[in-house]
Write a protein that holds these residues in place. Structure first.
Motif, PDB file in Angstrom:
ATOM      1  N   ALA A 274       0.824  -1.216   0.000  1.00 59.02           N
ATOM      2  CA  ALA A 274       0.000   0.000   0.000  1.00 59.02           C
ATOM      3  C   ALA A 274       0.858   1.267   0.000  1.00 59.02           C
ATOM      4  CB  ALA A 274      -0.935  -0.001   1.201  1.00 59.02           C
ATOM      5  N   ASN A 275       0.477   2.239  -0.817  1.00 63.70           N
ATOM      6  CA  ASN A 275       1.094   3.563  -0.795  1.00 63.70           C
ATOM      7  C   ASN A 275       0.949   4.158   0.606  1.00 63.70           C
ATOM      8  OD1 ASN A 275       0.719   6.687  -1.078  1.00 63.70           O
ATOM      9  ND2 ASN A 275       1.819   6.077  -2.932  1.00 63.70           N
ATOM     10  N   PRO A 276       1.970   4.861   1.110  1.00 62.32           N
ATOM     11  CA  PRO A 276       1.909   5.396   2.487  1.00 62.32           C
ATOM     12  C   PRO A 276       0.735   6.331   2.744  1.00 62.32           C
ATOM     13  CG  PRO A 276       4.160   5.456   1.663  1.00 62.32           C
ATOM     14  CD  PRO A 276       3.291   5.075   0.501  1.00 62.32           C
ATOM     15  N   GLU A 277       0.108   6.871   1.693  1.00 61.93           N
ATOM     16  CA  GLU A 277      -1.018   7.781   1.889  1.00 61.93           C
ATOM     17  C   GLU A 277      -2.363   7.049   1.915  1.00 61.93           C
ATOM     18  OE1 GLU A 277      -0.866  10.881  -0.985  1.00 61.93           O
ATOM     19  OE2 GLU A 277       1.145  11.548  -0.434  1.00 61.93           O
ATOM     20  N   LEU A 278      -2.348   5.729   1.802  1.00 61.34           N
ATOM     21  CA  LEU A 278      -3.586   4.960   1.821  1.00 61.34           C
ATOM     22  C   LEU A 278      -3.890   4.465   3.225  1.00 61.34           C
ATOM     23  CD1 LEU A 278      -3.489   2.768  -1.436  1.00 61.34           C
ATOM     24  CD2 LEU A 278      -4.876   4.791  -0.975  1.00 61.34           C
TER      25      LEU A 278
ATOM     26  N   HIS B 128      -8.912   3.818   1.263  1.00 58.63           N
ATOM     27  CA  HIS B 128      -9.193   5.173   0.815  1.00 58.63           C
ATOM     28  C   HIS B 128      -7.965   6.035   1.035  1.00 58.63           C
ATOM     29  CE1 HIS B 128     -10.058   5.552   5.136  1.00 58.63           C
ATOM     30  NE2 HIS B 128      -9.743   6.846   4.994  1.00 58.63           N
ATOM     31  N   HIS B 129      -7.945   7.166   0.338  1.00 55.68           N
ATOM     32  CA  HIS B 129      -6.780   8.041   0.363  1.00 55.68           C
ATOM     33  C   HIS B 129      -6.873   9.015   1.526  1.00 55.68           C
ATOM     34  CE1 HIS B 129      -4.539  11.739  -0.976  1.00 55.68           C
ATOM     35  NE2 HIS B 129      -3.612  10.809  -1.121  1.00 55.68           N
ATOM     36  N   SER B 130      -5.701   9.286   2.109  1.00 56.67           N
ATOM     37  CA  SER B 130      -5.614  10.265   3.192  1.00 56.67           C
ATOM     38  C   SER B 130      -4.538  11.282   2.845  1.00 56.67           C
ATOM     39  CB  SER B 130      -5.278   9.571   4.523  1.00 56.67           C
ATOM     40  OG  SER B 130      -4.997  10.524   5.530  1.00 56.67           O
ATOM     41  N   ASP B 131      -4.748  12.514   3.275  1.00 57.81           N
ATOM     42  CA  ASP B 131      -3.751  13.550   3.004  1.00 57.81           C
ATOM     43  C   ASP B 131      -2.521  13.386   3.874  1.00 57.81           C
ATOM     44  OD1 ASP B 131      -5.281  14.800   1.054  1.00 57.81           O
ATOM     45  OD2 ASP B 131      -6.432  15.918   2.537  1.00 57.81           O
ATOM     46  N   VAL B 132      -2.617  12.547   4.882  1.00 56.22           N
ATOM     47  CA  VAL B 132      -1.505  12.337   5.799  1.00 56.22           C
ATOM     48  C   VAL B 132      -0.696  11.126   5.338  1.00 56.22           C
ATOM     49  CG1 VAL B 132      -0.815  11.896   8.172  1.00 56.22           C
ATOM     50  CG2 VAL B 132      -2.822  13.321   7.700  1.00 56.22           C
ATOM     51  N   LYS B 133       0.618  11.336   5.200  1.00 58.82           N
ATOM     52  CA  LYS B 133       1.491  10.256   4.750  1.00 58.82           C
ATOM     53  C   LYS B 133       2.004   9.494   5.960  1.00 58.82           C
ATOM     54  CE  LYS B 133       5.414   9.309   1.725  1.00 58.82           C
ATOM     55  NZ  LYS B 133       6.428   9.907   0.819  1.00 58.82           N
TER      56      LYS B 133
ATOM     57  N   SER C 128       5.328   3.655  -4.306  1.00 56.16           N
ATOM     58  CA  SER C 128       5.873   4.883  -3.726  1.00 56.16           C
ATOM     59  C   SER C 128       5.134   6.126  -4.190  1.00 56.16           C
ATOM     60  CB  SER C 128       7.360   5.007  -4.076  1.00 56.16           C
ATOM     61  OG  SER C 128       8.092   3.937  -3.521  1.00 56.16           O
ATOM     62  N   LYS C 129       4.815   6.208  -5.493  1.00 55.30           N
ATOM     63  CA  LYS C 129       4.171   7.405  -6.027  1.00 55.30           C
ATOM     64  C   LYS C 129       2.708   7.162  -6.396  1.00 55.30           C
ATOM     65  CE  LYS C 129       8.401   9.545  -7.745  1.00 55.30           C
ATOM     66  NZ  LYS C 129       9.093  10.150  -8.904  1.00 55.30           N
ATOM     67  N   SER C 130       2.407   6.005  -6.936  1.00 57.69           N
ATOM     68  CA  SER C 130       1.029   5.706  -7.327  1.00 57.69           C
ATOM     69  C   SER C 130       0.185   5.402  -6.089  1.00 57.69           C
ATOM     70  CB  SER C 130       1.012   4.507  -8.278  1.00 57.69           C
ATOM     71  OG  SER C 130      -0.304   4.120  -8.590  1.00 57.69           O
ATOM     72  N   VAL C 131      -0.998   6.019  -6.003  1.00 56.95           N
ATOM     73  CA  VAL C 131      -1.900   5.789  -4.871  1.00 56.95           C
ATOM     74  C   VAL C 131      -2.602   4.455  -5.106  1.00 56.95           C
ATOM     75  CG1 VAL C 131      -3.774   6.742  -3.476  1.00 56.95           C
ATOM     76  CG2 VAL C 131      -2.184   8.276  -4.648  1.00 56.95           C
ATOM     77  N   SER C 132      -1.885   3.370  -4.827  1.00 66.04           N
ATOM     78  CA  SER C 132      -2.364   2.038  -5.205  1.00 66.04           C
ATOM     79  C   SER C 132      -2.019   1.026  -4.124  1.00 66.04           C
ATOM     80  CB  SER C 132      -1.744   1.601  -6.528  1.00 66.04           C
ATOM     81  OG  SER C 132      -1.928   2.575  -7.536  1.00 66.04           O
TER      82      SER C 132
ATOM     83  N   ASN D 275      -8.227  11.874  -2.660  1.00 67.06           N
ATOM     84  CA  ASN D 275      -9.588  12.160  -2.177  1.00 67.06           C
ATOM     85  C   ASN D 275     -10.157  13.456  -2.723  1.00 67.06           C
ATOM     86  OD1 ASN D 275      -8.376  14.216  -0.707  1.00 67.06           O
ATOM     87  ND2 ASN D 275      -8.351  13.047   1.195  1.00 67.06           N
ATOM     88  N   ASP D 276      -9.351  14.260  -3.416  1.00 65.79           N
ATOM     89  CA  ASP D 276      -9.839  15.465  -4.107  1.00 65.79           C
ATOM     90  C   ASP D 276     -10.591  16.390  -3.149  1.00 65.79           C
ATOM     91  OD1 ASP D 276     -10.273  17.210  -6.193  1.00 65.79           O
ATOM     92  OD2 ASP D 276     -11.985  16.103  -7.020  1.00 65.79           O
ATOM     93  N   GLY D 277      -9.945  16.714  -2.026  1.00 68.80           N
ATOM     94  CA  GLY D 277     -10.564  17.627  -1.065  1.00 68.80           C
ATOM     95  C   GLY D 277     -11.839  17.088  -0.441  1.00 68.80           C
TER      96      GLY D 277
END
Length: 573
Positions: free
Chosen positions: A404-408, A418-423, A434-438, A558-560
């Motif tokens: 998992a990407n660190p922002e997931l 789901h995506h979070s703004d916090v890494k 690392s870069k892809s939100v996957s 998450n687009d805000g």
């Protein structure tokens, strides 16, 4: 003596059991008994080791071939017996022993009869090794002697099995060209193997031409090579078995393919037959509707025409009466008749009466619309049946936190992301994006079929599909099959597309809330379904899979908060 024996043995190329008992003068009774003997022991010369030829008796009573004993005495300086070693003062004149000669002749005759009456399966056949001793009909050799360089049938092999001196000879299965087993240079048997030159040599070679080389007995090298051959044979048999199993696997795949083809053909025939019947029914209904309209118009016109013809008939009758009265010149008659002339029959005012042709506009359009609705229903049912079939391959997929990407943010049960703004501070292992939100599923697949469903309700962006194990997880790269991605996605809340070298937009009638992914590894197929609409969204066909495949999930940023809804792995209802 020894050199003479070897010379005779080589020149004659024959070897029979040596004569082991002294011959004594025979009486008539002895001769009668001897004629019944079935063994060659009593008729062998101890010098040539063959059946007597021109047998002679010497003073000590022993018998030999005339030529053999003559040569034996010619090479020596004394006259002595090869059997009992008795020395004679004079050579004496040798005469053929007529009695023994007759017995030898009778024995040869009986031996030939015995051989001729033996089983036909012993007679040598093409490709088999013949006995070197047999005269006339050649019998099949049972063994070859590496010392004598002669092959023997069952009868002529007996001395090697009974005589103590011959038992030491090395016997082997019969072979042709025994001379090839002799050293061509030293005329000695090939008994050693030179490990330096990898060749067979004789004893003299080992002390002359190969004296500094490493040697082992032929038997030892034979056993080593035979062990290697046995191992190679086992490996070959294992390879054969694996290929036979592969043949069975291929045949099984062909059988499964045939069964699937027959099943799909039957379903296709059933569906299209039903569609054809539906179209025919729609056409028949359309034709019937048009004919009914036309018949209504035709019936109305017939009624008007009938009524008009009735009025015409009445009017013609009155016209005839009027015409007849108008021709009368009798004033009184005309006036009197005019009063009695029937009043004109009532008639309709036809001025505004019209027969309007039936309107057929829209009839075909309405029929086609009904047919389209019916076909749409049938196609929906067909897709539903197809979806139900692939749902039988459902697998339980969970998300792998190590990828998992660190922002997931992943749920504890591994079913939501789901995506979070916090890494999050996570170790940057090779498996992690690392870069892809996957994120990938834990489960991998390298054969067979698998199916899973993902809820995408409330999201404005997502990516779903499968990827091969070796994809680049550290960079943002195109999500194309060439790079190991078979995916579809939603962007900007309205654009459904996939990647195949360039963006391919999908024309969907409904906004899916649950998307299913189905993969057939062997068929090279990746299909995406709108679960609720039971509709196929997109298919990748003719894919070439050579690695493990992993389920792929991309919740997108998450687009805000607009795209904060999670991707949820659900079970088939």
């Amino acid at each position: 003596m020894t050199s003479l024996f070897c010379s005779l043995k080589k020149n004659l190329n024959k070897f029979i059991r040596p004569f082991s008992t002294a011959q004594q003068p025979l009486t008539n009774t002895d001769m009668s008994a001897a004629s019944c003997l079935q063994s060659e022991d009593q008729f062998l010369c101890s010098i040539c080791l063959d059946v007597f030829t021109d047998p002679v008796s010497i003073p000590c009573g022993h018998n030999f071939c005339k030529n053999c004993i003559t040569q034996h005495w010619d090479v020596g300086d004394q006259y002595w017996c090869p059997m009992c070693k008795e020395v004679f003062t004079t050579r004496g004149e040798l005469h053929v022993n007529t009695l023994i000669s007759k017995m030898v002749s009778q024995f040869r005759h009986e031996a030939e009869q015995k051989r001729s009456s033996s089983s036909e399966q012993q007679v040598v056949k093409p490709g088999e090794v013949p006995c070197d001793i047999c005269t006339g009909t050649k019998l099949k050799a049972l063994k070859s002697c590496l010392v004598c360089l002669v092959s023997f049938c069952e009868t002529h092999l007996e001395p090697h099995l009974t005589a103590s001196g011959l038992k030491r000879h090395q016997l082997m299965d019969p072979v042709k060209n025994l001379e090839d087993r002799m050293c061509r240079k030293h005329d000695k048997p090939l008994e050693l193997f030179c490990k330096t030159d990898h060749t067979c040599v004789c004893m003299l070679c080992s002390v002359l031409d190969h004296k500094t080389h490493e040697f082992v007995p032929l038997k030892e090298e034979y056993e080593g090579k035979k062990a290697e051959l046995d191992k190679t044979e086992a490996e070959i048999q294992q390879m054969i078995q694996k290929r036979r199993m592969k043949i069975q696997e291929i045949k099984r795949s062909v059988r499964i393919s045939k069964e699937g083809a027959d099943r799909e053909t039957a379903e296709g025939v059933q569906v299209f037959t039903a569609l054809k019947e539906s179209v025919e029914r729609g056409l028949n209904q359309l034709i019937q509707e048009i004919e009914d309209k036309h018949k209504t118009t035709e019936k109305q016109a017939e009624n008007f025409i009938k009524e008009l013809e009735q009025e015409i008939s009445e009017l013609r009758k009155r016209s005839s009466e009027v015409e007849q009265l108008s021709r009368s010149e009798d004033h009184l008659h005309l006036l009197q008749s005019f009063q009695s002339l029937e009043a004109a029959p009532p008639t309709k005012n036809w001025t505004h009466v019209r027969v309007h042709p039936s309107s057929y506009e829209g009839t075909v359009v309405r029929a086609v619309a009904q047919l389209e609705e019916m076909l749409s229903y049938g196609i929906t049912k067909l897709f539903q049946a197809e979806l139900n079939r692939v749902q039988q391959s459902e697998v339980d997929v969970t998300l792998d936190p190590d990828t998992a990407n660190p922002e997931l943010i992943l749920s504890d049960d591994g079913k939501q992301a789901h995506h979070s703004d916090v890494k999050t501070n996570l170790p940057d292992n090779p498996q992690r994006f690392s870069k892809s939100v996957s994120v990938l599923g834990k489960q991998s697949f390298s054969s067979g079929r698998f199916y899973y469903e993902v809820q995408v309700k409330g999201k404005t962006g997502w990516t779903l599909g499968v990827v091969r194990e070796s994809i680049n997880r550290k960079e943002n790269i195109p999500l194309s099959p060439d790079d190991g991605y078979w995916t579809i996605c939603l962007r900007n809340g309205k654009e459904y597309k996939t990647f195949a070298g360039k963006d391919v937009f999908l024309n969907l009638k409904w906004r899916p809330e649950k998307v299913a992914v189905f993969v057939d590894y062997e068929e090279g197929l990746v299909s995406f379904y709108d679960v609720d609409a039971a509709n196929v969204m997109h298919c990748f066909t003719d894919c070439s899979f050579t690695e493990k495949l992993y389920p792929y999930f991309g919740p997108c940023p998450n687009d805000g908060g607009k795209n904060s809804a999670p991707l949820i792995i659900t079970r088939v209802k």
